[in-house]
Design an enzyme around this catalytic site. Structure first.
Site, PDB file in Angstrom:
ATOM      1  N   ARG A  75      -9.520   5.078  -0.154  1.00 39.69           N
ATOM      2  CA  ARG A  75      -8.400   4.606  -0.300  1.00 39.69           C
ATOM      3  C   ARG A  75      -8.034   5.623   1.829  1.00 39.69           C
ATOM      4  O   ARG A  75      -7.762   6.601   1.317  1.00 39.69           O
ATOM      5  CB  ARG A  75      -7.002   4.409  -0.173  1.00 39.69           C
ATOM      6  CG  ARG A  75      -7.558   3.373  -1.676  1.00 39.69           C
ATOM      7  CD  ARG A  75      -6.544   3.877  -2.690  1.00 39.69           C
ATOM      8  NE  ARG A  75      -5.045   2.947  -2.086  1.00 39.69           N
ATOM      9  CZ  ARG A  75      -4.048   2.255  -1.844  1.00 39.69           C
ATOM     10  NH1 ARG A  75      -4.751   0.839  -2.690  1.00 39.69           N
ATOM     11  NH2 ARG A  75      -3.108   2.313  -1.650  1.00 39.69           N
ATOM     12  N   ILE A  76      -7.025   4.433   2.239  1.00 40.34           N
ATOM     13  CA  ILE A  76      -6.058   5.000   3.371  1.00 40.34           C
ATOM     14  C   ILE A  76      -5.530   5.767   3.662  1.00 40.34           C
ATOM     15  O   ILE A  76      -4.364   4.557   2.380  1.00 40.34           O
ATOM     16  CB  ILE A  76      -6.897   4.128   5.217  1.00 40.34           C
ATOM     17  CG1 ILE A  76      -7.952   3.996   5.612  1.00 40.34           C
ATOM     18  CG2 ILE A  76      -5.884   4.509   6.197  1.00 40.34           C
ATOM     19  CD1 ILE A  76      -8.232   3.018   6.566  1.00 40.34           C
ATOM     20  N   HIS A 121     -16.459  14.045   4.027  1.00 32.45           N
ATOM     21  CA  HIS A 121     -16.778  12.844   5.039  1.00 32.45           C
ATOM     22  C   HIS A 121     -18.680  13.191   5.078  1.00 32.45           C
ATOM     23  O   HIS A 121     -18.892  14.085   5.443  1.00 32.45           O
ATOM     24  CB  HIS A 121     -15.404  12.476   6.146  1.00 32.45           C
ATOM     25  CG  HIS A 121     -16.011  11.570   6.568  1.00 32.45           C
ATOM     26  ND1 HIS A 121     -15.979  10.165   5.909  1.00 32.45           N
ATOM     27  CD2 HIS A 121     -17.299  10.753   7.711  1.00 32.45           C
ATOM     28  CE1 HIS A 121     -16.414   8.817   7.240  1.00 32.45           C
ATOM     29  NE2 HIS A 121     -17.321   9.938   8.222  1.00 32.45           N
ATOM     30  N   ARG A 181       0.815  -1.328   0.026  1.00 28.55           N
ATOM     31  CA  ARG A 181       0.002  -0.249  -0.034  1.00 28.55           C
ATOM     32  C   ARG A 181       0.640   1.288  -0.048  1.00 28.55           C
ATOM     33  O   ARG A 181       0.803   1.962  -0.597  1.00 28.55           O
ATOM     34  CB  ARG A 181      -0.840   0.096   1.154  1.00 28.55           C
ATOM     35  CG  ARG A 181      -1.763  -1.324   1.383  1.00 28.55           C
ATOM     36  CD  ARG A 181      -2.987  -1.721   2.226  1.00 28.55           C
ATOM     37  NE  ARG A 181      -3.577   0.553   2.577  1.00 28.55           N
ATOM     38  CZ  ARG A 181      -4.894   0.242   1.599  1.00 28.55           C
ATOM     39  NH1 ARG A 181      -5.424  -0.924   1.076  1.00 28.55           N
ATOM     40  NH2 ARG A 181      -5.797   0.951   1.889  1.00 28.55           N
ATOM     41  N   ASN A 212     -10.941  16.088   2.889  1.00 30.78           N
ATOM     42  CA  ASN A 212     -11.252  15.082   2.637  1.00 30.78           C
ATOM     43  C   ASN A 212     -12.868  15.764   2.615  1.00 30.78           C
ATOM     44  O   ASN A 212     -13.220  16.605   3.384  1.00 30.78           O
ATOM     45  CB  ASN A 212     -11.326  14.630   3.566  1.00 30.78           C
ATOM     46  CG  ASN A 212     -11.858  13.303   3.270  1.00 30.78           C
ATOM     47  OD1 ASN A 212     -12.063  12.651   2.678  1.00 30.78           O
ATOM     48  ND2 ASN A 212     -12.281  12.404   4.086  1.00 30.78           N
ATOM     49  N   SER A 232     -18.931  16.959   6.584  1.00 27.21           N
ATOM     50  CA  SER A 232     -18.264  17.415   7.146  1.00 27.21           C
ATOM     51  C   SER A 232     -17.106  17.587   6.102  1.00 27.21           C
ATOM     52  O   SER A 232     -15.869  16.896   5.048  1.00 27.21           O
ATOM     53  CB  SER A 232     -17.449  16.988   8.617  1.00 27.21           C
ATOM     54  OG  SER A 232     -18.471  16.665   8.842  1.00 27.21           O
ATOM     55  N   GLU A 275      -4.745  10.279  10.899  1.00 27.57           N
ATOM     56  CA  GLU A 275      -6.046   9.823  11.563  1.00 27.57           C
ATOM     57  C   GLU A 275      -6.884   9.909  10.380  1.00 27.57           C
ATOM     58  O   GLU A 275      -7.761  11.348  11.039  1.00 27.57           O
ATOM     59  CB  GLU A 275      -6.150  10.805  13.256  1.00 27.57           C
ATOM     60  CG  GLU A 275      -7.349  10.296  13.659  1.00 27.57           C
ATOM     61  CD  GLU A 275      -7.528  11.415  15.483  1.00 27.57           C
ATOM     62  OE1 GLU A 275      -8.611  10.329  15.633  1.00 27.57           O
ATOM     63  OE2 GLU A 275      -7.225  12.024  15.461  1.00 27.57           O
ATOM     64  N   LEU A 276      -7.535   8.447  10.811  1.00 31.58           N
ATOM     65  CA  LEU A 276      -8.334   8.365   9.507  1.00 31.58           C
ATOM     66  C   LEU A 276      -9.368   9.173   9.852  1.00 31.58           C
ATOM     67  O   LEU A 276     -10.138   9.532  10.833  1.00 31.58           O
ATOM     68  CB  LEU A 276      -9.226   7.307  10.063  1.00 31.58           C
ATOM     69  CG  LEU A 276     -10.348   6.516   8.927  1.00 31.58           C
ATOM     70  CD1 LEU A 276     -10.094   7.039   7.966  1.00 31.58           C
ATOM     71  CD2 LEU A 276     -10.348   5.534   8.791  1.00 31.58           C
ATOM     72  N   ASP A 277     -10.502  10.315   9.014  1.00 30.32           N
ATOM     73  CA  ASP A 277     -11.416  11.180   9.154  1.00 30.32           C
ATOM     74  C   ASP A 277     -11.189  12.097  10.352  1.00 30.32           C
ATOM     75  O   ASP A 277     -12.110  12.431  11.206  1.00 30.32           O
ATOM     76  CB  ASP A 277     -12.672  10.138   9.348  1.00 30.32           C
ATOM     77  CG  ASP A 277     -12.780   9.323   7.913  1.00 30.32           C
ATOM     78  OD1 ASP A 277     -12.487  10.205   6.770  1.00 30.32           O
ATOM     79  OD2 ASP A 277     -13.755   9.020   7.779  1.00 30.32           O
TER      80      ASP A 277
HETATM   81  C1  GAR Z   1     -19.749  11.064  -1.156  1.00 30.95           C
HETATM   82  O1  GAR Z   1     -20.888  10.582  -0.507  1.00 30.95           O
HETATM   83  C2  GAR Z   1     -18.839  11.144   0.330  1.00 30.95           C
HETATM   84  O2  GAR Z   1     -18.222  11.955   1.320  1.00 30.95           O
HETATM   85  C3  GAR Z   1     -18.609   9.906   0.630  1.00 30.95           C
HETATM   86  O3  GAR Z   1     -18.449   9.178  -0.854  1.00 30.95           O
HETATM   87  C4  GAR Z   1     -19.400  10.080  -1.685  1.00 30.95           C
HETATM   88  C5  GAR Z   1     -18.378  10.030  -2.799  1.00 30.95           C
HETATM   89  O4  GAR Z   1     -19.145  10.298  -3.544  1.00 30.95           O
HETATM   90  N1  GAR Z   1     -16.839   9.707   0.529  1.00 30.95           N
HETATM   91  C6  GAR Z   1     -16.147   8.943   2.362  1.00 30.95           C
HETATM   92  O5  GAR Z   1     -17.161   8.059   2.559  1.00 30.95           O
HETATM   93  C7  GAR Z   1     -15.075   8.722   1.990  1.00 30.95           C
HETATM   94  N2  GAR Z   1     -14.730   8.444   2.929  1.00 30.95           N
HETATM   95  P1  GAR Z   1     -19.230  11.013  -5.376  1.00 30.95           P
HETATM   96  O6  GAR Z   1     -17.541  10.194  -5.955  1.00 30.95           O
HETATM   97  O7  GAR Z   1     -20.690  10.737  -5.994  1.00 30.95           O
HETATM   98  O8  GAR Z   1     -18.358  12.902  -5.578  1.00 30.95           O
END
Ligand code: GAR
Length: 219
Positions: free
Chosen positions: A93-94, A111, A67, A109, A138, A145-147
């Protein structure tokens, strides 16, 4: 002055990317997308980028020994573009902490939860299962740190009695789009930055994340 330059990382559908492209095309976001990069060479987000005439790059994990090697290679490509900001918009991905470290303050990011609630996956189901009255999204600076990095801005909506994870995700998505565009606008105009581990707006540390208002702005 050179245009504020973005690199967007996506893994899937790319609707947040599309919202950014609309904002750029309509002249409401003073920035440009240098490239869209992905860990999923066949994802819809890359197709959206190509349709918009934006450069793309994609790498496969299976071409790398581990990774960390993948992350180093992907971010080497990103670094060549010298972006002002890297945006994780549905990038699933992390990222290796040593790579993240090099981009602190220059990578955000989106989230789908009201952080610090529900980092990680299944955020909509977890909010419903917990009986929460509201849910949201958010945008935060990325740290190892993840999210868990400093939150810049949030959008919230009520959870309805008959919401399913799918219906809630669907109602949240348009808020995500407005939230991401509005947050990137504040960073591109220099109003928002990260100083140490605090988000500052016009030099003053935020006491709480900004909230998206009904007009689609961050008050
Ligand atoms: C969105 O809801 C975003 O917040 C989430 O994935 C989706 C992507 O949608 N992200 C995560 O969960 C990151 N941990 P999109 O490809 O249509 O923009």
């Amino acid at each position: 002055m050179a245009r504020f330059s973005l690199v967007v990382l996506c893994s899937g559908r790319g609707s947040n990317l599309q919202a950014l492209i609309h904002a750029l095309d309509s002249g409401t976001l003073p920035a440009g997308i240098a490239a869209v990069c992905s860990d999923k060479p066949d994802c819809a987000a890359l197709e959206r980028a190509r349709k918009a005439g934006i450069a793309t790059c994609a790498l496969r994990q299976s071409d790398f020994p581990d990774r960390a090697a993948f992350d180093r290679a992907l971010f080497d490509e990103v670094a060549l573009l010298q972006p002002d900001l890297v945006l994780l918009a549905g990038y699933m991905r992390i990222i290796d902490p040593a790579v993240v470290e090099q981009w602190i303050g220059r990578m955000i990011n989106i989230h789908p939860s009201l952080l610090p609630k529900y980092p990680g996956l299944r955020t909509h189901a977890r909010a419903i299962d917990a009986g929460d009255a509201e849910h949201g999204a958010s945008v935060h600076y990325v740290t190892a740190e993840l999210d868990g990095g400093p939150v810049i801005a949030q959008a919230a909506l009520p959870i309805l009695a008959d919401d399913t994870p799918e219906s809630l995700a669907g109602r949240l998505l348009p808020f995500e789009h407005r939230l991401l565009v509005a947050t990137v606008r504040l960073i591109a105009t220099g109003e928002i930055a990260l100083e140490g581990n605090r988000v500052v707006r016009n030099g003053v540390a935020l006491r709480a994340p900004l909230r998206l208002n009904d007009g689609g702005d961050l008050g």
